[in-house]
Design a protein around this motif. Structure first.
Motif, PDB file in Angstrom:
ATOM      1  N   PHE A 224      -4.744 -55.661 -61.658  1.00 29.52           N
ATOM      2  CA  PHE A 224      -4.712 -54.216 -61.872  1.00 29.52           C
ATOM      3  C   PHE A 224      -5.437 -53.824 -63.156  1.00 29.52           C
ATOM      4  N   TYR A 225      -5.541 -54.763 -64.087  1.00 22.72           N
ATOM      5  CA  TYR A 225      -6.206 -54.481 -65.357  1.00 22.72           C
ATOM      6  C   TYR A 225      -7.684 -54.136 -65.170  1.00 22.72           C
ATOM      7  N   GLU A 226      -8.233 -54.415 -64.008  1.00 27.58           N
ATOM      8  CA  GLU A 226      -9.626 -54.060 -63.755  1.00 27.58           C
ATOM      9  C   GLU A 226      -9.806 -52.569 -63.479  1.00 27.58           C
ATOM     10  N   ALA A 227      -8.688 -51.879 -63.191  1.00 22.39           N
ATOM     11  CA  ALA A 227      -8.801 -50.460 -62.845  1.00 22.39           C
ATOM     12  C   ALA A 227      -7.913 -49.556 -63.681  1.00 22.39           C
ATOM     13  N   ALA A 228      -6.966 -50.126 -64.419  1.00 17.17           N
ATOM     14  CA  ALA A 228      -6.057 -49.313 -65.231  1.00 17.17           C
ATOM     15  C   ALA A 228      -5.835 -50.006 -66.572  1.00 17.17           C
ATOM     16  N   THR A 229      -5.957 -49.245 -67.636  1.00 14.01           N
ATOM     17  CA  THR A 229      -5.889 -49.821 -68.988  1.00 14.01           C
ATOM     18  C   THR A 229      -4.479 -49.872 -69.536  1.00 14.01           C
ATOM     19  N   TYR A 230      -3.656 -48.882 -69.185  1.00 16.10           N
ATOM     20  CA  TYR A 230      -2.351 -48.719 -69.823  1.00 16.10           C
ATOM     21  C   TYR A 230      -1.243 -49.330 -68.971  1.00 16.10           C
ATOM     22  N   TYR A 231      -0.468 -50.196 -69.613  1.00 12.60           N
ATOM     23  CA  TYR A 231       0.636 -50.874 -68.930  1.00 12.60           C
ATOM     24  C   TYR A 231       1.933 -50.465 -69.611  1.00 12.60           C
ATOM     25  N   TYR A 232       2.766 -49.723 -68.869  1.00 10.58           N
ATOM     26  CA  TYR A 232       4.054 -49.282 -69.405  1.00 10.58           C
ATOM     27  C   TYR A 232       5.109 -50.324 -69.052  1.00 10.58           C
ATOM     28  N   THR A 233       5.870 -50.719 -70.055  1.00  6.67           N
ATOM     29  CA  THR A 233       6.807 -51.821 -69.870  1.00  6.67           C
ATOM     30  C   THR A 233       8.088 -51.350 -69.173  1.00  6.67           C
ATOM     31  N   GLY A 234       9.111 -50.930 -69.929  1.00  6.11           N
ATOM     32  CA  GLY A 234      10.355 -50.538 -69.274  1.00  6.11           C
ATOM     33  C   GLY A 234      10.163 -49.361 -68.328  1.00  6.11           C
ATOM     34  N   GLY A 235      10.689 -49.497 -67.106  1.00 11.58           N
ATOM     35  CA  GLY A 235      10.613 -48.412 -66.130  1.00 11.58           C
ATOM     36  C   GLY A 235      11.993 -48.013 -65.659  1.00 11.58           C
ATOM     37  N   MET A 236      12.088 -46.785 -65.174  1.00 10.56           N
ATOM     38  CA  MET A 236      13.398 -46.301 -64.695  1.00 10.56           C
ATOM     39  C   MET A 236      13.650 -46.673 -63.248  1.00 10.56           C
ATOM     40  N   HIS A 237      12.611 -47.041 -62.512  1.00  8.03           N
ATOM     41  CA  HIS A 237      12.671 -47.039 -61.049  1.00  8.03           C
ATOM     42  C   HIS A 237      13.311 -48.278 -60.443  1.00  8.03           C
ATOM     43  N   GLU A 238      13.113 -49.457 -61.085  1.00 15.08           N
ATOM     44  CA  GLU A 238      13.645 -50.705 -60.522  1.00 15.08           C
ATOM     45  C   GLU A 238      14.191 -51.607 -61.617  1.00 15.08           C
ATOM     46  N   PRO A 239      15.398 -51.372 -62.046  1.00 17.61           N
ATOM     47  CA  PRO A 239      15.995 -52.237 -63.067  1.00 17.61           C
ATOM     48  C   PRO A 239      16.422 -53.598 -62.537  1.00 17.61           C
ATOM     49  N   GLY A 240      16.419 -53.763 -61.207  1.00 18.16           N
ATOM     50  CA  GLY A 240      16.852 -55.044 -60.647  1.00 18.16           C
ATOM     51  C   GLY A 240      15.893 -55.619 -59.628  1.00 18.16           C
ATOM     52  N   GLY A 241      15.652 -54.899 -58.561  1.00 23.15           N
ATOM     53  CA  GLY A 241      14.712 -55.364 -57.547  1.00 23.15           C
ATOM     54  C   GLY A 241      15.235 -56.489 -56.676  1.00 23.15           C
ATOM     55  N   LEU A 281       8.218 -66.680 -67.124  1.00 27.18           N
ATOM     56  CA  LEU A 281       6.765 -66.497 -67.166  1.00 27.18           C
ATOM     57  C   LEU A 281       6.295 -65.108 -67.586  1.00 27.18           C
ATOM     58  N   ASN A 282       7.160 -64.106 -67.545  1.00 24.70           N
ATOM     59  CA  ASN A 282       6.704 -62.741 -67.845  1.00 24.70           C
ATOM     60  C   ASN A 282       6.126 -62.608 -69.252  1.00 24.70           C
ATOM     61  N   GLY A 283       6.785 -63.194 -70.244  1.00 21.07           N
ATOM     62  CA  GLY A 283       6.287 -63.083 -71.613  1.00 21.07           C
ATOM     63  C   GLY A 283       4.922 -63.712 -71.775  1.00 21.07           C
ATOM     64  N   GLN A 284       4.735 -64.864 -71.177  1.00 20.51           N
ATOM     65  CA  GLN A 284       3.457 -65.570 -71.244  1.00 20.51           C
ATOM     66  C   GLN A 284       2.331 -64.736 -70.627  1.00 20.51           C
ATOM     67  N   TYR A 285       2.602 -64.163 -69.474  1.00 21.45           N
ATOM     68  CA  TYR A 285       1.544 -63.417 -68.787  1.00 21.45           C
ATOM     69  C   TYR A 285       1.317 -62.045 -69.404  1.00 21.45           C
ATOM     70  N   LEU A 286       2.319 -61.472 -70.038  1.00 20.21           N
ATOM     71  CA  LEU A 286       2.083 -60.234 -70.778  1.00 20.21           C
ATOM     72  C   LEU A 286       1.088 -60.488 -71.906  1.00 20.21           C
ATOM     73  N   GLN A 287       1.277 -61.582 -72.605  1.00 14.55           N
ATOM     74  CA  GLN A 287       0.357 -61.912 -73.691  1.00 14.55           C
ATOM     75  C   GLN A 287      -1.055 -62.147 -73.176  1.00 14.55           C
ATOM     76  N   LEU A 289      -2.378 -60.733 -70.519  1.00 16.17           N
ATOM     77  CA  LEU A 289      -2.936 -59.420 -70.176  1.00 16.17           C
ATOM     78  C   LEU A 289      -3.506 -58.743 -71.415  1.00 16.17           C
ATOM     79  N   ILE A 290      -2.802 -58.898 -72.531  1.00 15.57           N
ATOM     80  CA  ILE A 290      -3.227 -58.249 -73.779  1.00 15.57           C
ATOM     81  C   ILE A 290      -4.452 -58.945 -74.373  1.00 15.57           C
ATOM     82  N   THR A 291      -4.359 -60.260 -74.530  1.00 15.00           N
ATOM     83  CA  THR A 291      -5.410 -60.986 -75.252  1.00 15.00           C
ATOM     84  C   THR A 291      -6.647 -61.244 -74.393  1.00 15.00           C
ATOM     85  N   ASP A 292      -6.463 -61.511 -73.112  1.00 16.20           N
ATOM     86  CA  ASP A 292      -7.595 -61.867 -72.255  1.00 16.20           C
ATOM     87  C   ASP A 292      -8.265 -60.656 -71.611  1.00 16.20           C
ATOM     88  N   HIS A 293      -7.514 -59.565 -71.455  1.00  9.36           N
ATOM     89  CA  HIS A 293      -8.053 -58.447 -70.676  1.00  9.36           C
ATOM     90  C   HIS A 293      -7.945 -57.093 -71.373  1.00  9.36           C
TER      91      HIS A 293
END
Length: 362
Positions: A224-241, A281-287, A289-293
């Protein structure tokens, strides 16, 4: 009883589960055709579903075989419900909030805005009456559903602009399913519910300007980083999934106790494994997204959160008005949420907040 006889008896008792497995051959094994809403080999959701399908024959000692079809391989992603309800396939793996068009009560068996986190939802389903309500709504559609996975708290999503106020949501074209999508619609967004395999192309083309998916681990591979720059972390919509293994009810009831126990055990195993994998794995891949893309991480401000909250209150009232069953599910869910979350706030959340402050984790 002498010592050798005692030890032998203990060993037989410990192996009781294995001894209970029926002796089967290829001709007598039952085949479960499983259809999924997820793409094949997709990290996270897809690989979790495939792990489950592969595990059932092993645990059943060959009494149950599985045929697994990813989204689009047998039926479309959003056609799995009707496929299984009709008995054409025996089971689906999906997020049950996809079916709110059939009945809004389905949303509570995946996730709802400002709702339960994964541990809270598990407590409600297993020990707070949630499974009985799930059985009630599923039974009206000829289904039997149990948990088989969970994402943990999901990210707020990907946006091609910053969201600094509720006004920024006006006219926004966003992919977001479930009651979270209804909340966004009330705030002026134009929402759609797309299967995972169609999100990237719609985001790149501009057909949608924002999307939620899961979290950094799953989202990274969607590019998704190829089409959208801003990634919002905490969301209201799915706290569990929470995810569902939805079975044709008549087929489920035709199974032996052993066969049912195998399916429940395998689903419970994967239900634990999937959120643990995401958490690792979420923390690793967040980093990455930031550093690589060059992804820019943002948080919704309190004005936006408040707008989400007011809209969610309206959505819950409208959901209650749908039917007696919808009201019963909502009221039971909200009551148990207050009970469970109140204690967790006093214990786990207080601890984690203080730990993070002292260790400088946030």
């Amino acid at each position: 009883m002498d010592r050798r006889k005692f030890l032998k008896a203990g060993a037989l008792g410990a192996a009781g589960t294995a001894l209970a497995a029926p002796m089967v051959n290829a001709q007598s094994a039952k085949t479960i055709t499983i259809v999924s809403t997820w793409p094949r080999d997709f990290p996270g959701l897809g690989t979790s579903a495939q792990r489950l399908a592969e595990r059932i024959p092993i645990v059943s000692n060959g009494a149950l075989r599985t045929e697994y079809f990813a989204a689009g391989e047998r039926v479309g992603a959003f056609d799995v419900f009707d496929e299984v309800a009709a008995g054409n396939s025996q089971a689906y793996i999906a997020a049950d909030y996809y079916w709110i068009g059939k009945h809004p009560g389905w949303a509570y068996f995946t996730s709802v805005p400002f709702g339960m986190t994964t541990p809270e939802w598990n407590a409600w389903i297993k020990f707070g009456g949630g499974q009985e309500l799930w059985d009630k709504i599923a039974g009206e559609f000829g289904l039997k559903n149990i948990p088989c996975g969970a994402t943990g708290a999901q990210a707020g999503g990907w946006f091609n602009k910053e969201i600094n106020s509720p006004d920024d949501l006006q006219g926004l074209k966003m992919r977001i399913p479930g009651l979270g999508g209804t909340v966004m619609s009330k705030l002026g967004a134009s929402t759609v519910s797309l299967p995972g395999s169609q999100i990237y192309e719609n985001l790149v083309s501009g057909a949608v300007e924002a999307t939620e998916w899961v979290g950094p681990y799953n989202d990274y591979f969607m590019k998704f980083y190829e089409a959208a720059t801003y990634y919002y972390t905490g969301g209201m919509h799915e706290p569990g999934g929470g995810l569902a293994f939805g079975m044709n009810k008549s087929w489920w009831e035709s199974l032996s106790e052993f066969e049912q126990a195998v399916i429940v055990a395998c689903c419970n195993e994967e239900h634990a494994a999937q959120p643990e994998e995401a958490s690792a794995l979420n923390g690793q891949y967040l980093q990455r997204l930031i550093t690589d893309h060059g992804v820019q991480v943002r948080q919704f401000n309190e004005d936006v959160w408040d707008a989400f909250g007011f809209a969610a209150e309206e959505v819950f009232e409208e959901t209650r008005d749908h039917s007696a069953l919808a009201a019963e599910i909502n009221d039971a869910y909200q009551a148990k949420l207050k009970e469970i979350a109140g204690w967790r706030a006093s214990a786990e959340i207080e601890f984690s907040n203080q730990r993070n402050r002292i260790l400088g984790l946030v």
